[in-house]
Design an enzyme around this catalytic site. Structure first.
Site, PDB file in Angstrom:
ATOM      1  N   ARG A  55       0.789  -1.359   0.085  1.00 26.35           N
ATOM      2  CA  ARG A  55       0.053  -0.167  -0.005  1.00 26.35           C
ATOM      3  C   ARG A  55       1.031   1.102  -0.024  1.00 26.35           C
ATOM      4  NH1 ARG A  55      -2.938   3.008   4.631  1.00 26.35           N
ATOM      5  NH2 ARG A  55      -4.073   4.679   3.293  1.00 26.35           N
ATOM      6  N   HIS A 107      -2.987  10.989   0.454  1.00 25.83           N
ATOM      7  CA  HIS A 107      -2.516  10.936   1.755  1.00 25.83           C
ATOM      8  C   HIS A 107      -1.973  12.263   2.191  1.00 25.83           C
ATOM      9  CE1 HIS A 107      -1.236   7.328   4.861  1.00 25.83           C
ATOM     10  NE2 HIS A 107      -0.836   8.553   5.367  1.00 25.83           N
ATOM     11  N   TYR A 135      -4.857   1.176  15.516  1.00 27.17           N
ATOM     12  CA  TYR A 135      -3.238   1.252  16.421  1.00 27.17           C
ATOM     13  C   TYR A 135      -3.791   1.037  17.794  1.00 27.17           C
ATOM     14  CZ  TYR A 135      -0.993   3.387  12.192  1.00 27.17           C
ATOM     15  OH  TYR A 135      -0.235   3.305  11.175  1.00 27.17           O
ATOM     16  N   GLU A 180      -3.891  -0.181   7.977  1.00 30.81           N
ATOM     17  CA  GLU A 180      -2.859   0.091   8.797  1.00 30.81           C
ATOM     18  C   GLU A 180      -2.794  -0.473  10.259  1.00 30.81           C
ATOM     19  OE1 GLU A 180      -1.549   4.161   9.004  1.00 30.81           O
ATOM     20  OE2 GLU A 180      -2.040   4.553   7.047  1.00 30.81           O
ATOM     21  N   ASN A 204      -7.580   1.766   9.693  1.00 25.98           N
ATOM     22  CA  ASN A 204      -6.553   2.095  10.059  1.00 25.98           C
ATOM     23  C   ASN A 204      -6.996   2.058  11.478  1.00 25.98           C
ATOM     24  OD1 ASN A 204      -5.392   2.490   7.708  1.00 25.98           O
ATOM     25  ND2 ASN A 204      -4.823   4.617   7.946  1.00 25.98           N
ATOM     26  N   GLU A 238      -7.855   8.566   5.869  1.00 23.86           N
ATOM     27  CA  GLU A 238      -8.105   9.097   7.330  1.00 23.86           C
ATOM     28  C   GLU A 238      -8.711  10.590   7.163  1.00 23.86           C
ATOM     29  OE1 GLU A 238      -5.235   8.650  10.084  1.00 23.86           O
ATOM     30  OE2 GLU A 238      -4.737   6.622   9.920  1.00 23.86           O
TER      31      GLU A 238
HETATM   32  C1  NOJ Z   1      -1.979   7.170  10.110  1.00 24.53           C
HETATM   33  C2  NOJ Z   1      -1.472   7.810   8.916  1.00 24.53           C
HETATM   34  O1  NOJ Z   1      -2.172   7.169   7.998  1.00 24.53           O
HETATM   35  C3  NOJ Z   1      -0.020   7.429   8.968  1.00 24.53           C
HETATM   36  O2  NOJ Z   1       0.511   8.428   7.920  1.00 24.53           O
HETATM   37  C4  NOJ Z   1       1.020   7.731  10.074  1.00 24.53           C
HETATM   38  O3  NOJ Z   1       2.025   7.762   9.963  1.00 24.53           O
HETATM   39  C5  NOJ Z   1       0.310   6.557  11.040  1.00 24.53           C
HETATM   40  N1  NOJ Z   1      -0.940   6.632  11.291  1.00 24.53           N
HETATM   41  C6  NOJ Z   1       1.125   6.489  12.344  1.00 24.53           C
HETATM   42  O4  NOJ Z   1       0.774   7.607  12.981  1.00 24.53           O
END
Ligand code: NOJ
Length: 497
Positions: free
Chosen positions: A99, A145, A334, A401, A332, A191
């Site tokens: 990606r 992006h 985390y 992500e 995405n 995002e």
């Molecule tokens: C989401 C973003 O898409 C990416 O650009 C960023 O580096 C990562 N999160 C980590 O923060």
């Protein structure tokens, strides 16, 4: 003599057991795909070479001191020049897909289709696609992006203006035309929540405009959703049949865990999810914003003295147009945050967090990372996946992500290995125990790179990059071997069932 030996055997066994204690020992489905992700501004460098135009991140890094270590993406990982080496590394890693994003102003220096098309930029992406093809790696390409051509910001205010919709659609169409025969998955925007909330409310992303909190971010999202829908429809009508790809928008969210089992905290968690993920997911699945957003923002706007809601309204035609513009959900994810009910914040100057009025915080016992927002909470990925399944009609989900940051210089990155093992274990549970249709997963990130306002102080890469060496050498971390092994075996532990 015998006892210490026995102890050693048990000790070693216990370490082995501990290493794998939480990991799921089922295999990923054979058709499940693994990849890695990057973004143009974060890795390419070559900011002003071969005809590339300026974008809003070039401008921000050159003309403000907002970036923590005062760094820029001028060179970054220098992937613009080192792409062949990078593609060889990807081949060695054994990913199914890569990606990456296109730098709009590298292809169209002014952003406009009727400006000049920059052949060198087009050639750069063509070569990346050829290198991928040579290795049998599929391409997942993000059109936007975060690196908007500066001229579009200057001419009409970028994503705050409806003019953006047509301009973006033209760029998207050009990309489909030029590259589409070799792209399996397209992403229109990465995002939008971050683009709008941080770009137009709290100043944490370019263009860092903070002058109309509680207003601009909603306009931004409105324009982006319409631009996304337009690009989707163009693909659907003119390219899908011949190019056979899929297209979507990528949305980010934490899992918001209710702070207690109290029904008010459950309501707070749901509201927070609706204001973040639902803000975009609800329109693309059902056509309009979540009712809770429509009601709360309207009510507060009127009390604040506005004539109408600060949340713009879609026309009936727009609703029809936006509804269904996803071939899969790009997620995405985390980390997890706790959500607690609070009384509504008093009426005053508008702000989006006041519209939500939910307290959010982290559990102090959760393991941290180099990013203050990123705590290691593996079960959150299972809960958010299940919530998406239940809320949006069981869609196909691709995790676009997921990853962990450290401060860099750590080659034996056992905490990152642990993060991937535990998060992926929960992906397995979501698939097998909750029936969530997750079909692919991309690790963020392939390389250490420019982490926006945090510059080079937070590193997410599987490969380390030495940013003080002009050659920008890449070195694999321990996580490379671990990820390689997962991809080769579809298994997170030494032996799967
Ligand atoms: C989401 C973003 O898409 C990416 O650009 C960023 O580096 C990562 N999160 C980590 O923060």
């Amino acid at each position: 003599m015998f006892l210490p030996k026995l102890f050693l055997v048990f000790y070693t066994l216990s370490l082995f057991w501990k290493k794998n204690e939480c990991a799921d020992n089922r295999k990923f489905p054979s058709e499940f795909k693994f990849g890695v992700a990057t973004a143009s501004y974060q890795i390419e460098g070559g900011w002003n070479v071969d005809g590339k135009g300026e974008n809003i991140w070039d401008r921000l890094t050159h003309e403000t001191n907002l970036v923590k270590d005062n760094s820029t993406g001028n060179v970054a990982c220098d992937s613009y020049h080192k792409y062949k080496e990078d593609l060889a590394l990807l081949g060695d890693l054994g990913v199914d897909f890569y990606r990456f994003s296109l730098s709009w102003s590298r292809i169209l220096p002014t952003g406009y289709i009727d400006g000049q098309i920059n052949d060198a930029g087009v050639k750069y992406y063509e070569e990346i696609l050829s290198e991928l093809e040579k290795r049998g790696i599929e391409a997942m390409v993000t059109l936007y992006h975060w690196d908007l051509p500066q001229k579009l910001q200057d001419d009409f205010g970028g994503v705050l203006n409806d003019t953006f919709i047509e301009v973006f659609a033209n760029y998207a169409q050009l990309a489909f035309e030029l590259f589409g025969s070799r792209v399996k998955h397209w992403v229109t925007f990465n995002e939008p929540f971050i683009i709008c909330q941080q770009g137009y409310e709290n100043g944490l992303k370019a263009p860092a405009i903070t002058k109309a909190p509680g207003i601009d971010l909603y306009t931004c999202a409105h324009v982006i959703l319409k631009a996304h829908a337009k690009a989707y429809r163009i693909y659907d009508k003119s390219y899908r049949k011949t190019q056979n790809g899929k297209i979507t928008i990528v949305l980010n969210t934490d899992w918001f865990e209710p702070a207690s089992s109290d029904s008010k905290d459950l309501e707070a968690s749901e509201r927070k999810l609706q204001f973040q993920f639902g803000w975009f997911a609800h329109p693309i699945v059902y056509g309009n914003y979540p009712q809770v957003m429509i009601d709360r923002i309207e009510e507060r706007s009127i009390k604040e003295g506005f004539k109408e809601s600060r949340l713009p309204k879609f026309t009936d035609n727009e609703i029809e147009d936006i509804k269904g513009t996803y071939d899969f959900i790009g997620l995405n994810h985390y980390t997890t945050t706790l959500a607690e009910w609070s009384t509504d914040i008093a009426i005053g100057k508008p702000k989006s967090t006041k519209d939500i009025s939910v307290n959010i915080f982290k559990n102090s016992s959760w393991e941290g990372s180099a990013s203050n927002w990123l705590k290691v909470v593996p079960w959150g990925i299972r809960k958010i996946s299940k919530w998406i399944k239940d809320t949006y009609k069981n869609p196909e989900i691709i995790i676009t992500e997921n990853g962990y940051s450290d401060v860099g210089g750590i080659f034996d990155d056992s905490r990152r290995v642990n993060y991937y093992r535990e998060y992926l274990s929960n992906v397995l549970k979501a698939i097998y125990d909750d029936g969530v249709n997750i079909t692919a997963y991309a690790a963020w990130s392939f390389l250490d790179n420019f982490e926006w306002l945090n510059g080079y102080t937070e590193k997410f890469g599987l490969y380390s990059v030495n940013f003080s060496d002009p050659e920008r050498p890449r070195t694999p971390k321990s996580s490379v071997n671990y990820y390689k092994n997962i991809m080769a075996t579809k298994c997170l532990v030494d032996q799967c069932l």
